[in-house]
Enzyme design. Structure first.
Site, PDB file in Angstrom:
ATOM      1  N   ASP A 515       0.873  -1.165   0.000  1.00  0.00           N
ATOM      2  CA  ASP A 515       0.000   0.000   0.000  1.00  0.00           C
ATOM      3  C   ASP A 515       0.913   1.219   0.000  1.00  0.00           C
ATOM      4  O   ASP A 515       1.560   1.535   1.018  1.00  0.00           O
ATOM      5  CB  ASP A 515      -0.897  -0.021   1.241  1.00  0.00           C
ATOM      6  CG  ASP A 515      -1.894   1.137   1.270  1.00  0.00           C
ATOM      7  OD1 ASP A 515      -1.698   2.115   0.525  1.00  0.00           O
ATOM      8  OD2 ASP A 515      -2.854   1.055   2.061  1.00  0.00           O
ATOM      9  N   HIS A 516       0.967   1.938  -1.141  1.00  0.00           N
ATOM     10  CA  HIS A 516       1.950   3.011  -1.304  1.00  0.00           C
ATOM     11  C   HIS A 516       1.638   4.228  -0.431  1.00  0.00           C
ATOM     12  O   HIS A 516       2.454   5.133  -0.314  1.00  0.00           O
ATOM     13  CB  HIS A 516       2.029   3.434  -2.776  1.00  0.00           C
ATOM     14  CG  HIS A 516       3.397   3.853  -3.206  1.00  0.00           C
ATOM     15  ND1 HIS A 516       4.409   4.135  -2.320  1.00  0.00           N
ATOM     16  CD2 HIS A 516       3.935   4.045  -4.440  1.00  0.00           C
ATOM     17  CE1 HIS A 516       5.494   4.473  -2.976  1.00  0.00           C
ATOM     18  NE2 HIS A 516       5.247   4.429  -4.264  1.00  0.00           N
ATOM     19  N   ARG A 517       0.482   4.258   0.205  1.00  0.00           N
ATOM     20  CA  ARG A 517       0.189   5.333   1.153  1.00  0.00           C
ATOM     21  C   ARG A 517       0.989   5.168   2.431  1.00  0.00           C
ATOM     22  O   ARG A 517       1.265   6.147   3.136  1.00  0.00           O
ATOM     23  CB  ARG A 517      -1.305   5.352   1.500  1.00  0.00           C
ATOM     24  CG  ARG A 517      -2.248   5.583   0.335  1.00  0.00           C
ATOM     25  CD  ARG A 517      -3.692   5.406   0.783  1.00  0.00           C
ATOM     26  NE  ARG A 517      -3.947   4.075   1.309  1.00  0.00           N
ATOM     27  CZ  ARG A 517      -5.097   3.694   1.872  1.00  0.00           C
ATOM     28  NH1 ARG A 517      -6.090   4.569   1.991  1.00  0.00           N
ATOM     29  NH2 ARG A 517      -5.246   2.474   2.322  1.00  0.00           N
TER      30      ARG A 517
END
Length: 544
Positions: A515-517
């Site tokens: 999850d690149h967040r």
């Protein structure tokens, strides 16, 4: 005597509805408290629903395949004042004498609520599991269903078993049921397996009759017709003989009639003056005929569907839950996938050395426990991959537990049982737990609690020959690792003379989705390097 209604209970945490997959009893059957009466599939698992009463089945209110909200009435029971259900009205008026050990069971005199025929004799145990269609066929063939050996799941009696018993051949072959469940692409008619299909193939039978030139359909005139209790009720209300209703649908080789087919046939009988062509298709049908609502047995409609070759599979239960979860994950968490490959010749050797000891302890040792331990090493060093983003609270929770979900392919879709506290367990203990969870997942025997609480997931697509993929995160987790197949591939190694050379070596492809967040690409790469380091040097796993 009283009649008690039984509502669908809460069969799982937070479950609001379930699909009634199959009935295990029929009207007139004696049941005991806690005896399973139906199989219900929820968005989490396939469960058996037990009766809350000792009594006799009075009426089934739900058809197989229907979605039923929790709290809706699904079945009713006849209960005597002393708590026992009377099998027949005659039994209430004149109790039967106790039977000697050598006496044969007396036949149940209760008339079948659907077709007026006499039901089969009560079995000595009262616990014969068979769907209504199999019991109805047994009555028609004069077979005591209690004497039939069931080949279906849990010894359930199928229609094929009844026919085989009537022909003197014993029970039907279960089609490899002893080999265990195998994944299948979609529900189909399983014949002798006892599980009804959610897919109805059309155009495969010539039992359906075409409309006559006078406009009224010809009666099919079958000797045996299968139908649900609700369909038989509609047929009685409309004065229709089910054996005359044209149909091309079958169940276990026998004609199967739906409510729509009954209504369409009844409508045609009530208005025979409206002519229909002998063959109807979507292009030549008159304006008064709706191609979607025409009788199921119309030859042209069947031909059109058969020509298209389409099948309709219900999108619900576990499959719908998986779809919604994947959709939520993909459209909520921005996915990035990092690919790498570990040279695992030392891991292969370590496993081969440990396999005899594992087998001596009754454990099948796979590569999965080694991978799990390597992942824990990486998670301890890079805790953001063992986290959860809580958007509403605007906070990232770094999990203190290491609970790894293991994706398992089943005939109902992907199940993800969770192995808790991986950091506190040894390789053999992990191997034994993973094998147990995977087996029970394929048999649909997992408890909902065993699929909760995961902090990181693993999917092994290499088991079916894959190499790289882009796994979807098991939301709300923040990462998932995909494993490719361990195979010999070209690897660059330093030779004896100091020069580099290309040699074959077993390698393990890795696909890490994040999850690149929450996780940056550089952190994902460093995590992957830590995992590979522990896989390439298995002695490091002794510290985990």
């Amino acid at each position: 005597m009283t009649v008690e209604e039984f509502k669908l209970p809460d069969v799982g945490e937070g479950v609001a509805e379930g699909e009634l997959v199959s009935w295990l009893v029929a009207p007139g059957d004696r049941v005991e408290e806690d005896q399973p009466v139906a199989e219900v599939e929820t968005d989490k698992a396939l469960v058996e629903v037990p009766s809350s009463y000792d009594g006799t089945v009075e009426e089934l209110f739900v058809d197989e395949g229907d979605m039923v909200p929790v709290g809706d009435v699904i079945i009713s029971f006849r209960i005597d004042e002393d708590g026992d259900g009377g099998a027949t009205a005659e039994a209430e008026a004149e109790p039967e004498p106790e039977a000697d050990a050598g006496d044969e069971p007396a036949p149940d005199a209760t008339a079948d609520a659907d077709d007026g025929t006499t039901s089969e004799p009560d079995t000595p145990s009262g616990r014969t599991f068979a769907p209504p269609s199999a019991r109805r066929l047994a009555r028609e063939l004069g077979v005591d269903v209690g004497a039939v050996d069931g080949s279906g799941p849990g010894g359930r009696v199928t229609e094929a078993d009844v026919r085989a018993h009537a022909e003197g051949g014993g029970s039907a072959d279960a089609g490899g049921a002893d080999d265990g469940p195998e994944p299948r692409p979609a529900p189909t008619d399983t014949g002798s397996t006892g599980r009804k299909s959610a897919v109805s193939k059309r155009g495969d039978s010539s039992d359906g009759a075409s409309a006559t030139a006078a406009g009224a359909p010809e009666p099919a005139g079958r000797e045996t017709t299968l139908a649900t209790p609700a369909t038989r009720k509609v047929a009685r209300e409309r004065g229709v003989d089910l054996d005359d209703v044209p149909t091309d649908e079958t169940r276990d080789g026998e004609a199967f009639v739906t409510v729509d087919a009954v209504n369409a046939y009844a409508d045609a009988l009530e208005s025979p003056s409206e002519p229909e062509p002998a063959t109807v298709d979507a292009d030549t049908a008159p304006a008064t005929v709706d191609a979607d609502t025409a009788p199921d047995a119309t030859a042209a409609t069947d031909a059109a569907v058969s020509a298209e070759g389409d099948e309709t599979v219900p999108y619900r239960g576990v499959r719908r839950t998986i779809g919604k979860q994947m959709e939520r994950s993909k459209y909520t968490a921005p996915h990035v996938t990092h690919h790498d490959t570990a040279a695992v010749d030392a891991l292969v050797e370590a496993r081969e050395e440990l396999k005899p000891k594992a087998e001596a302890e009754g454990v099948k040792l796979t590569y999965m426990p080694f991978v799990m331990k390597a992942i824990v090493a990486g998670l301890k060093e890079y805790p953001y991959l063992n986290s959860e983003l809580r958007e509403d609270d605007e906070e990232i929770v770094l999990k203190g537990d290491y609970n790894l979900g293991i994706a398992v392919a089943t005939d109902a879709g992907l199940m993800v049982p969770v192995v808790e506290d991986v950091d506190e367990k040894g390789l053999f203990e992990l191997a034994d737990e993973v094998n147990d969870l995977a087996a029970r997942a394929r048999e649909r025997k997992l408890k909902p609690a065993e699929m909760k609480g995961g902090t990181f997931s693993i999917t092994n697509f290499g088991a079916i020959g894959g190499e790289y993929a882009t796994p979807i995160i098991n939301y709300p987790e923040t990462a998932i690792l995909g494993l490719g197949a361990i195979e010999e591939r070209p690897v660059v190694r330093e030779g004896d003379g100091g020069d580099s050379e290309v040699v074959p070596a077993p390698t393990l492809p890795l696909s890490l989705s994040i999850d690149h967040r929450v996780v940056d690409g550089a952190v994902a790469a460093e995590f992957a390097n830590t995992v590979m380091e522990h896989l390439e040097t298995p002695l490091l796993l002794l510290n985990e």
